[in-house]
Design an enzyme around this catalytic site. Structure first.
Site, mmCIF file in Angstrom:
data_model
loop_
_atom_site.group_PDB
_atom_site.id
_atom_site.type_symbol
_atom_site.label_atom_id
_atom_site.label_comp_id
_atom_site.label_asym_id
_atom_site.label_seq_id
_atom_site.Cartn_x
_atom_site.Cartn_y
_atom_site.Cartn_z
ATOM 1 C CG HIS A 183 -1.672 -1.286 4.416
ATOM 2 N ND1 HIS A 183 -1.030 -1.519 5.618
ATOM 3 C CD2 HIS A 183 -1.405 -2.361 3.631
ATOM 4 C CE1 HIS A 183 -0.406 -2.690 5.554
ATOM 5 N NE2 HIS A 183 -0.628 -3.226 4.364
ATOM 6 C CD GLU A 234 -1.824 -5.701 0.670
ATOM 7 O OE1 GLU A 234 -0.776 -5.064 0.835
ATOM 8 O OE2 GLU A 234 -1.869 -6.778 0.045
ATOM 9 N NE ARG A 290 -4.375 1.484 -4.931
ATOM 10 C CZ ARG A 290 -4.236 2.652 -4.322
ATOM 11 N NH1 ARG A 290 -4.950 3.683 -4.727
ATOM 12 N NH2 ARG A 290 -3.395 2.789 -3.319
#
Length: 341
Positions: A8, A284, A290
């Site tokens: 994304h 992803e 993260r």
């Protein structure tokens, strides 16, 4: 090759979020609505956000190409009406298209749909057509809950979804079943709502007979399928109780799972339960998780490490990292072949 089927644009320039904030504010004051031309993002800004983030990590991790779609939590189909979603989707999809033009061998565009709660899904078809025919999109993201955590939409097997499925079959384009932001405080967006939706979508498909009507439709359930692999026996038993065939015959000809699972035991479970042909490599990144895992010293979303340490044969590993994606996304396969890959 290593194909990441789930990426994304989470690092888009701040101007995009600022424009969206103005759009949302204008719902209470239409005179303040921003024009699409007000959003000015140059190619250099796109390069800066991509090269310092996704592209850098792809190079570090040896990922060749990523299927790149708008930020899932930004889709927010529950905000405004169809017109709001339509304009927002068009802007976000065009940005991903522009990234794919700047880095044609590293990113392939995937589109969000301008869904809106209670609105006929057929209203999404013009944007789908634009993205496939003009932007070269190889996939779309389909939100099974446009209400944002209230789950007011009918199940994915309901005939109200059929106009979209018919177009996806016509284009031979798969859909990733991916929700967006949760406005329900009981469901954390990425920790609960996403995984709940993955599990819910799979059970909807088990309950219905969608693929009898659309035998070539392909759906990808992200995040390793939510709870599905862990509770495979439960789903098999429920399918039996519902008078359905075994899952391999009932859904696995059309349903696939990605490897967005962020620890080794989870990947091992996924690959041990779900047939290899139904698993697609994905990370992803840069997404919901993260940070660096203090137990391993590597990023949680560095999923290549887990897949390559799962004990697969060389042939099975190649299938998960490349061949399965080429089969599930034929427009991606055609793009790669045009590039000589």
């Amino acid at each position: 090759m290593i194909i990441d089927c789930h990426g994304h644009y989470t690092t888009a320039p701040p101007a995009l979020a600022a424009w969206r904030e103005r759009q949302i504010a204008s719902l209470a004051d239409p005179a303040a609505a921003p024009a699409r031309a007000d959003l000015r993002i140059g190619d250099d800004e796109l390069r800066e956000t991509i090269e310092a983030n996704q592209l850098r990590l792809m190079d570090e991790r040896g990922i060749d190409i990523t299927l790149f779609s708008p930020r899932a939590s930004f889709m927010a189909h529950h905000i405004g009406g169809f017109e709001t979603s339509a304009e927002w989707a068009a802007i976000c999809n065009e940005l991903c298209h522009r990234v794919s033009l700047l880095y044609p061998e590293r990113f392939a565009p995937a589109a969000m749909l301008p869904q809106s709660p209670g609105v006929d899904i057929a209203t999404c078809l013009p944007e789908l057509t634009c993205c496939v025919e003009e932007f070269g999109a190889v996939a779309v993201n389909l939100n099974p809950d446009p209400s944002g955590g209230r789950w007011s939409a009918p199940p994915l097997t309901d005939h109200s979804w059929y106009p979209l499925y018919e177009k996806l079959v016509e284009y031979d384009v798969p859909a990733m079943v991916h929700v967006s932001t949760s406005v329900n405080p009981a469901f954390h967006t990425t920790g609960a709502h996403y995984l709940n939706a993955d599990t819910t979508a799979f059970m909807q498909l088990v309950q219905g007979d969608l693929f009898a009507d659309f035998p070539t439709l392909r759906l990808i359930i992200p995040h390793g399928g939510g709870a599905v692999p862990y509770h495979w026996g439960r789903f098999r038993g429920l399918a039996m109780a519902l008078g359905k065939p075994e899952l391999e015959q009932h859904v696995l000809g059309n349903v696939f799972f990605d490897t967005c699972v962020y620890h080794q035991p989870g990947i091992d479970l996924l690959l041990g339960v779900v047939p290899t042909r139904n698993v697609l490599f994905a990370s992803e990144m840069i997404g919901a998780v993260r940070d660096i895992d203090p137990c391993s010293g590597h990023h949680f979303d560095d999923t290549r490490r887990y897949v390559e340490q799962a004990g697969l044969s060389a042939d099975a590993l190649a299938a998960v990292q490349e061949r399965n994606a080429r089969a599930v996304y034929p427009r991606l396969d055609a793009l790669l072949k045009r590039q000589g890959r």
